[in-house]
Design a protein around this motif. Structure first.
Motif, PDB file in Angstrom:
ATOM      1  N   ASP A  88       0.233  -3.585  20.543  1.00 20.46           N
ATOM      2  CA  ASP A  88       1.144  -3.260  19.451  1.00 20.46           C
ATOM      3  C   ASP A  88       0.552  -3.840  18.175  1.00 20.46           C
ATOM      4  OD1 ASP A  88       3.296  -1.997  20.930  1.00 20.46           O
ATOM      5  OD2 ASP A  88       3.716  -3.987  21.738  1.00 20.46           O
ATOM      6  N   TYR A  89       0.474  -3.017  17.134  1.00 27.40           N
ATOM      7  CA  TYR A  89      -0.041  -3.451  15.843  1.00 27.40           C
ATOM      8  C   TYR A  89       1.140  -3.741  14.925  1.00 27.40           C
ATOM      9  CZ  TYR A  89      -4.326  -1.607  17.796  1.00 27.40           C
ATOM     10  OH  TYR A  89      -5.412  -1.375  18.614  1.00 27.40           O
ATOM     11  N   HIS A  90       1.133  -4.938  14.325  1.00 24.90           N
ATOM     12  CA  HIS A  90       2.268  -5.361  13.506  1.00 24.90           C
ATOM     13  C   HIS A  90       1.979  -5.324  12.007  1.00 24.90           C
ATOM     14  CE1 HIS A  90       4.029  -6.468  17.305  1.00 24.90           C
ATOM     15  NE2 HIS A  90       2.968  -7.181  17.576  1.00 24.90           N
ATOM     16  N   ARG A  91       0.749  -5.585  11.604  1.00 28.92           N
ATOM     17  CA  ARG A  91       0.354  -5.487  10.193  1.00 28.92           C
ATOM     18  C   ARG A  91      -1.174  -5.420  10.136  1.00 28.92           C
ATOM     19  NH1 ARG A  91       3.200 -10.261  10.084  1.00 28.92           N
ATOM     20  NH2 ARG A  91       4.547  -9.429   8.481  1.00 28.92           N
ATOM     21  N   ALA A  92      -1.681  -4.972   9.011  1.00 24.90           N
ATOM     22  CA  ALA A  92      -3.130  -4.837   8.838  1.00 24.90           C
ATOM     23  C   ALA A  92      -3.791  -6.211   8.811  1.00 24.90           C
ATOM     24  CB  ALA A  92      -3.428  -4.087   7.540  1.00 24.90           C
ATOM     25  N   ALA A  93      -4.946  -6.282   9.445  1.00 25.43           N
ATOM     26  CA  ALA A  93      -5.745  -7.510   9.436  1.00 25.43           C
ATOM     27  C   ALA A  93      -6.741  -7.410   8.289  1.00 25.43           C
ATOM     28  CB  ALA A  93      -6.479  -7.681  10.759  1.00 25.43           C
ATOM     29  N   MET A  94      -6.549  -8.258   7.287  1.00 21.95           N
ATOM     30  CA  MET A  94      -7.435  -8.269   6.133  1.00 21.95           C
ATOM     31  C   MET A  94      -8.528  -9.318   6.348  1.00 21.95           C
ATOM     32  SD  MET A  94      -5.896  -5.846   4.684  1.00 21.95           S
ATOM     33  CE  MET A  94      -6.700  -5.681   3.110  1.00 21.95           C
ATOM     34  N   GLN A  95      -9.418  -9.452   5.389  1.00 23.37           N
ATOM     35  CA  GLN A  95     -10.527 -10.397   5.502  1.00 23.37           C
ATOM     36  C   GLN A  95     -10.015 -11.813   5.741  1.00 23.37           C
ATOM     37  OE1 GLN A  95     -13.295 -10.138   2.296  1.00 23.37           O
ATOM     38  NE2 GLN A  95     -14.440 -11.939   2.932  1.00 23.37           N
ATOM     39  N   GLY A  96     -10.681 -12.520   6.644  1.00 19.11           N
ATOM     40  CA  GLY A  96     -10.332 -13.904   6.950  1.00 19.11           C
ATOM     41  C   GLY A  96     -10.421 -14.175   8.441  1.00 19.11           C
ATOM     42  N   GLU A  97     -10.583 -15.442   8.775  1.00 14.96           N
ATOM     43  CA  GLU A  97     -10.683 -15.831  10.182  1.00 14.96           C
ATOM     44  C   GLU A  97      -9.418 -15.436  10.945  1.00 14.96           C
ATOM     45  OE1 GLU A  97     -12.766 -19.458  11.918  1.00 14.96           O
ATOM     46  OE2 GLU A  97     -10.660 -20.074  11.996  1.00 14.96           O
ATOM     47  N   LEU A  98      -9.615 -15.002  12.171  1.00 21.36           N
ATOM     48  CA  LEU A  98      -8.506 -14.628  13.043  1.00 21.36           C
ATOM     49  C   LEU A  98      -8.335 -15.685  14.127  1.00 21.36           C
ATOM     50  CD1 LEU A  98      -9.458 -10.867  13.482  1.00 21.36           C
ATOM     51  CD2 LEU A  98      -7.737 -11.825  11.946  1.00 21.36           C
ATOM     52  N   THR A  99      -7.112 -15.849  14.583  1.00 20.69           N
ATOM     53  CA  THR A  99      -6.814 -16.750  15.688  1.00 20.69           C
ATOM     54  C   THR A  99      -6.126 -15.934  16.769  1.00 20.69           C
ATOM     55  OG1 THR A  99      -6.544 -18.634  14.217  1.00 20.69           O
ATOM     56  CG2 THR A  99      -5.538 -18.814  16.395  1.00 20.69           C
ATOM     57  N   VAL A 100      -6.581 -16.117  18.000  1.00 19.67           N
ATOM     58  CA  VAL A 100      -6.000 -15.406  19.129  1.00 19.67           C
ATOM     59  C   VAL A 100      -5.450 -16.433  20.110  1.00 19.67           C
ATOM     60  CG1 VAL A 100      -6.360 -13.607  20.856  1.00 19.67           C
ATOM     61  CG2 VAL A 100      -7.853 -13.712  18.849  1.00 19.67           C
ATOM     62  N   LYS A 101      -4.196 -16.267  20.489  1.00 16.47           N
ATOM     63  CA  LYS A 101      -3.558 -17.129  21.482  1.00 16.47           C
ATOM     64  C   LYS A 101      -3.248 -16.253  22.690  1.00 16.47           C
ATOM     65  CE  LYS A 101      -1.585 -20.329  18.173  1.00 16.47           C
ATOM     66  NZ  LYS A 101      -2.272 -21.525  18.574  1.00 16.47           N
TER      67      LYS A 101
END
Length: 139
Positions: A88-101
């Protein structure tokens, strides 16, 4: 949920063994009995829309798939092939580090289920998903 069969060091090493995971820049930043956390540095190659600059949904799906699989791997000692997955996609991922839990939800003799959430640098939820993985021991 049973205790982890892999240490944080073992899981981190296994996570970065695959060339694709190295290219993504995956880095295990946390692990306990309930959850693993993975940091993902920004890459220009993630961009799908050059005018707006947001990340391709396939990258977010990949991160959910890998993290859920490795949350299970921490419990059973190895990752497994993906059988089924939803995102499920909730909002656009813009530039910047991502964190996955990610968390292992159910461990089975043949199949196991895990889930994961991807967050931006501000802690906003970008995508979430759940996968089923083949977890039977090798013969």
């Amino acid at each position: 949920m049973p205790e982890n069969k892999m240490t944080e060091e073992e899981l981190a090493e296994r996570l970065t063994a695959a060339p694709f995971h190295k290219w993504l820049g995956l880095r295990l930043t946390g692990m306990d009995e309930d959850e693993i956390t993975i940091a993902v540095p920004w890459r220009e190659e993630f961009v799908v829309n050059v005018d707006v600059g947001y990340t391709h949904g396939g990258i977010l799906a990949t991160l959910i798939d890998v993290a859920a699989d490795y949350a299970i791997a921490a419990k059973i000692g190895r990752p497994g092939p993906t059988i089924d997955m939803r995102v499920d996609y909730h909002r656009a991922a813009m530039q910047g580090e991502l964190t996955v839990k990610a968390q292992a939800l159910k461990l089975g003799g043949s199949f196991s289920t895990g889930e994961a959430q991807v967050y931006d640098e501000k802690g906003k939820l970008l995508a979430s998903g759940r996968g089923v993985y083949f977890s039977a021991p090798p013969k």
